[in-house]
Design a protein around this motif. Sequence first.
Motif, short mmCIF file in Angstrom:
data_model
loop_
_atom_site.label_atom_id
_atom_site.label_comp_id
_atom_site.label_asym_id
_atom_site.label_seq_id
_atom_site.Cartn_x
_atom_site.Cartn_y
_atom_site.Cartn_z
N PRO A 290 45.25 35.24 34.50
CA PRO A 290 46.06 36.43 34.80
C PRO A 290 45.35 37.44 35.69
O PRO A 290 45.98 38.34 36.21
CB PRO A 290 46.33 37.02 33.41
CG PRO A 290 45.21 36.53 32.56
CD PRO A 290 44.86 35.17 33.10
N VAL A 291 44.04 37.31 35.87
CA VAL A 291 43.30 38.26 36.72
C VAL A 291 43.05 37.68 38.10
O VAL A 291 42.06 38.00 38.74
CB VAL A 291 41.96 38.65 36.04
CG1 VAL A 291 42.21 39.45 34.79
CG2 VAL A 291 41.14 37.40 35.71
N ASP A 292 43.93 36.83 38.54
CA ASP A 292 43.77 36.23 39.87
C ASP A 292 43.88 37.33 40.92
O ASP A 292 44.95 37.88 41.17
CB ASP A 292 44.85 35.17 40.10
CG ASP A 292 44.60 34.38 41.36
OD1 ASP A 292 43.73 34.78 42.15
OD2 ASP A 292 45.27 33.36 41.56
N VAL A 293 42.74 37.67 41.54
CA VAL A 293 42.70 38.81 42.45
C VAL A 293 43.54 38.56 43.70
O VAL A 293 44.08 39.51 44.29
CB VAL A 293 41.25 39.14 42.84
CG1 VAL A 293 40.45 39.56 41.62
CG2 VAL A 293 40.58 37.95 43.52
N TYR A 294 43.70 37.32 44.12
CA TYR A 294 44.43 37.05 45.35
C TYR A 294 45.92 37.24 45.17
O TYR A 294 46.60 37.74 46.06
CB TYR A 294 44.09 35.65 45.86
CG TYR A 294 42.62 35.49 46.13
CD1 TYR A 294 42.03 36.12 47.22
CD2 TYR A 294 41.81 34.75 45.28
CE1 TYR A 294 40.67 36.02 47.46
CE2 TYR A 294 40.45 34.64 45.52
CZ TYR A 294 39.89 35.27 46.60
OH TYR A 294 38.54 35.18 46.83
N LEU A 345 39.90 46.72 49.26
CA LEU A 345 40.37 46.21 47.97
C LEU A 345 40.07 44.72 47.82
O LEU A 345 39.58 44.27 46.77
CB LEU A 345 41.87 46.46 47.84
CG LEU A 345 42.56 45.87 46.61
CD1 LEU A 345 41.99 46.47 45.32
CD2 LEU A 345 44.07 46.10 46.68
N LEU A 346 40.33 43.95 48.86
CA LEU A 346 40.08 42.51 48.81
C LEU A 346 38.59 42.22 48.64
O LEU A 346 38.20 41.40 47.79
CB LEU A 346 40.61 41.84 50.08
CG LEU A 346 40.30 40.36 50.26
CD1 LEU A 346 40.92 39.55 49.13
CD2 LEU A 346 40.81 39.86 51.61
N ALA A 347 37.75 42.91 49.43
CA ALA A 347 36.31 42.65 49.37
C ALA A 347 35.72 43.02 48.01
O ALA A 347 34.91 42.29 47.45
CB ALA A 347 35.61 43.41 50.49
N ILE A 352 33.95 42.67 41.73
CA ILE A 352 33.95 43.44 40.47
C ILE A 352 35.28 43.37 39.73
O ILE A 352 35.44 44.06 38.71
CB ILE A 352 33.58 44.91 40.75
CG1 ILE A 352 34.61 45.57 41.68
CG2 ILE A 352 32.19 45.02 41.35
CD1 ILE A 352 34.36 47.06 41.90
N GLY A 353 36.23 42.59 40.22
CA GLY A 353 37.53 42.53 39.56
C GLY A 353 38.53 43.45 40.21
O GLY A 353 38.17 44.42 40.91
N PHE A 354 39.82 43.19 39.96
CA PHE A 354 40.86 43.91 40.69
C PHE A 354 40.99 45.36 40.25
O PHE A 354 41.11 46.26 41.09
CB PHE A 354 42.20 43.20 40.51
CG PHE A 354 43.30 43.77 41.36
CD1 PHE A 354 43.44 43.40 42.68
CD2 PHE A 354 44.19 44.71 40.83
CE1 PHE A 354 44.43 43.95 43.47
CE2 PHE A 354 45.20 45.25 41.61
CZ PHE A 354 45.32 44.87 42.93
N GLY A 355 40.96 45.63 38.93
CA GLY A 355 41.16 47.00 38.46
C GLY A 355 40.12 47.98 38.97
O GLY A 355 40.47 48.99 39.60
#
Length: 457
Positions: A290-294, A345-347, A352-355
């Motif tokens: 569920p934490v798929d950053v892409y 944000l992508l880099a 470190i994760g999306f949040g």
Amino acid sequence: MNAWTQTVTAKVLGIGVLALLMTIPLMQVSGLVSERQQLREMAIAQIAQGWGGQQVLGGPVLTVPTLSQVAVAENQPPQTRAGSESMLADTLKMDAVLDVQTRSYGIYTAPVFVSTVKLDTQFRVEDLAQFRRASNAQWQGSKAELRLPIGDLRGLQEVSELRINGKPARFDSSANHVGPWSNVVVPIDLDALADQPIDVEITLKLAGTESLQLLPLARSTDVTMRAPWRDPSFIGAALPLEQAIDAKGFSAHWHMLDLNRNYGQHWTDAGDGMDKALQASTFGVQLYQPVDVYQRNVRAGKYGLLFIAMTFVAFFLFEILKRLRVHPVQYLLVGAALATFYVVLLALSEQIGFGPAYALAAAAVALIVGGYATAVLHARRAGLLLGGVLGLIYAMLYGLIAAEQYALLIGALVLLVMVALMMYLTRRIDWYAYVPTTTGPTSTEPPAPPAAIMERS
């Protein structure tokens, strides 16, 4: 014409063109996200290469070699062609327990598993007799083999038990296939098993990456699966009849009949049509992350143009209502800062994760734009207010990304509120009026509406 270009309406149209121009860097960012996602998929492929890919496992299939007469041409004797016929079991019970862990390749991670699977299956005597009677080919003696389809043989770590009618046996490698999948085989003598059902018991360990799917290769198929993974995604032709998901993991139970699939209990020389039918009948679980950053970066980018347009509108309202003047180049610089947010944000999200990445990138851009607005509008209060509005918009965008099921509803309501707010704030603007030429605020009072100006004059 020159006079018209100095009107508020012309200013609005120019800002709209600038907002559309910002779609170019947004498209470049979208391409960058796709490129990074492909790199992740390549990393997962590297993990699967040494561990085992997405796995497919079926029950044993009884396959008999055959000889049949095939007509070649008129006035010529028929030719003998070697082939095979396959038959499915009457019952199949599978119990799979997955031990899940996460493996890394560079900065990328993927869930991998080792599944301990127990299979119990039975071929009935009546079905064997009917299978022989229904065949239009000549069986090659009593030779036959049980084929166990496996999606990726690299993941087969151990076969701890294989018994046929209570007697131990062993699998051999094979170049044959069951549908599109490789298999291991065990030869059997049908004559030695005359008037006896064929009971097969198998216990094995199968490693794989991300997903395990099963094949309903029996008249009645019962599957039980358990794993310490809190975010399972049940996929394929059938959903589990029973499922339980908690903090410790999940358990699920499937039951499928031969009536639930589009192929029968036996077939001759499986071709492309049979391969597609078998593939369409797979079911199982995918270890969803569920934490798929892409995925979240893609969703954030979809609102990019709307986000830039809303920020431009905020600048425009300050420019008109406070009688200021902002150059188009300054709008472009603000748009460039907003587009840079998605790259940052992508880099950061890969590290470190999306949040946390979202919070840092949003804070940085809000501070930059707020500070720039203070200098451009010559008003600290306006800069602080614009920075706060930008932070509020970023918070709204994060809510849209996080609310997977209600993103469209929330987005539609927010858009409706924003349009209503803009209509309210611009209700007294004279769109034929000229754009103010001052570079700073001329008064602390809001501009008077056109009617009031006419009364004063």
